[in-house]
Motif scaffolding. Structure first.
Motif, short mmCIF file in Angstrom:
data_model
loop_
_atom_site.label_atom_id
_atom_site.label_comp_id
_atom_site.label_asym_id
_atom_site.label_seq_id
_atom_site.Cartn_x
_atom_site.Cartn_y
_atom_site.Cartn_z
N ILE A 12 0.86 -1.34 0.03
CA ILE A 12 -0.04 0.01 -0.14
C ILE A 12 0.89 1.35 0.01
N ILE A 16 0.39 3.93 -2.96
CA ILE A 16 -0.30 5.02 -2.90
C ILE A 16 0.38 6.22 -3.50
N PRO A 21 -6.51 6.70 -2.29
CA PRO A 21 -7.24 5.61 -1.60
C PRO A 21 -8.46 4.99 -2.35
N THR A 72 -5.67 2.65 3.78
CA THR A 72 -5.09 3.34 2.62
C THR A 72 -4.95 4.93 2.94
#
Length: 275
Positions: A12, A16, A21, A72
């Motif tokens: 994650i 990102i 998200p 997230t």
């Protein structure tokens, strides 16, 4: 399960860089749904789900849609180690929630002591220094932990007698559909190879494969003991940092691992057994 769900924190953090998200949740669930649903259809596992559709929607929201968005979002401000530590509070939260629920696992003193040892191990491993972290992100992680606590309970109490592959596939599809409008407006202009591989691993390994195994685990050991896998998640996350990112092997890592292992063995053992 501990290995498979120990790596998403790192993945994650990589994803990102280029995914918002909502887009990442969509990118994680859509391929998993497209992979699992054809198998469920071929095995006629969708029709038996119709009487339980409300609980499937609840499971999709509580275990997937809400926690994954907040996880997230939180990892935009927290390190993967801190996120792993907070998720590792799930077994303790589960011990409280499940004790209030009838016909669920009960804690004997040995298992309760094991949970305590395991949490101390996580605290030693990661460091309990979260006072300076983003407070909003910490609140988001509390929502994640609550969702991960209630999700297995829904599976065990309301969905245990329906085809698990169908439940997982439909839950993934529902989550992807909910996030599609938001995700399609924020698609990244470009995706480099590292980010693309991270998203693929999140979807195929940490989502599709993971939930098939997780449903089997819940059926085998019950919803309360199944959550103890979260004790290992921060350990795996830090190991990946050491191996892949060259992070130092700390005293917390050396001391925390044995405590986590011993605590998990005690906490997951059946009454009157060693493990």
């Amino acid at each position: 399960m501990s290995l498979i769900w120990g790596i998403p924190y790192l993945l994650i953090r990589v994803a990102i860089r280029e995914f918002s998200p909502p887009t990442l949740v969509f990118a994680r669930t859509l391929p998993a749904a497209l992979l699992l649903l054809p198998f469920a259809v071929r095995r006629n596992q969708l029709r038996p789900l119709i009487p339980r559709w409300r609980w499937i929607v609840a499971f999709a929201a509580i275990e997937l849609a809400i926690p994954w968005l907040f996880l997230t979002r939180a990892e935009q401000h927290l390190t993967s180690s801190t996120a792993g530590l907070l998720v590792a509070s799930v077994p303790l939260l589960a011990a409280v929630v499940y004790r209030l629920s009838p016909h669920t696992d009960r804690l004997d003193p040995r298992r309760a002591f094991g949970l305590l040892i395991g949490f101390v191990g996580v605290a030693v491993l990661v460091g309990f220094d979260i006072g300076h972290s983003n407070r909003l992100a910490l609140g988001e992680m509390a929502i994640v932990a609550l969702g991960y606590t209630l999700g297995p309970l829904i599976v065990s109490r309301r969905l245990s007698d329906v085809p698990s592959l169908g439940v997982i596939g439909v839950a993934m599809a529902l989550t992807a559909i909910c996030y599609a409008p938001f995700a399609l407006m924020r698609l990244p202009a470009r995706v480099d190879l590292e980010v693309g591989l991270s998203v693929a691993a999140l979807s195929l390994i940490c989502t599709a494969l993971a939930f098939v195994l997780f449903f089997a685990l819940i059926a085998e050991v019950g919803p309360s003991r199944s959550t103890v896998i979260t004790y290992f998640n921060p350990a795996i996350a830090i190991l990946l940092g050491v191996v892949l990112l060259g992070e130092p092997f700390t005293a917390g890592l050396a001391l925390g691992f044995p405590l986590i292992v011993v605590g998990s063995i005690l906490a997951t053992g059946r009454r009157g057994t060693a493990a």
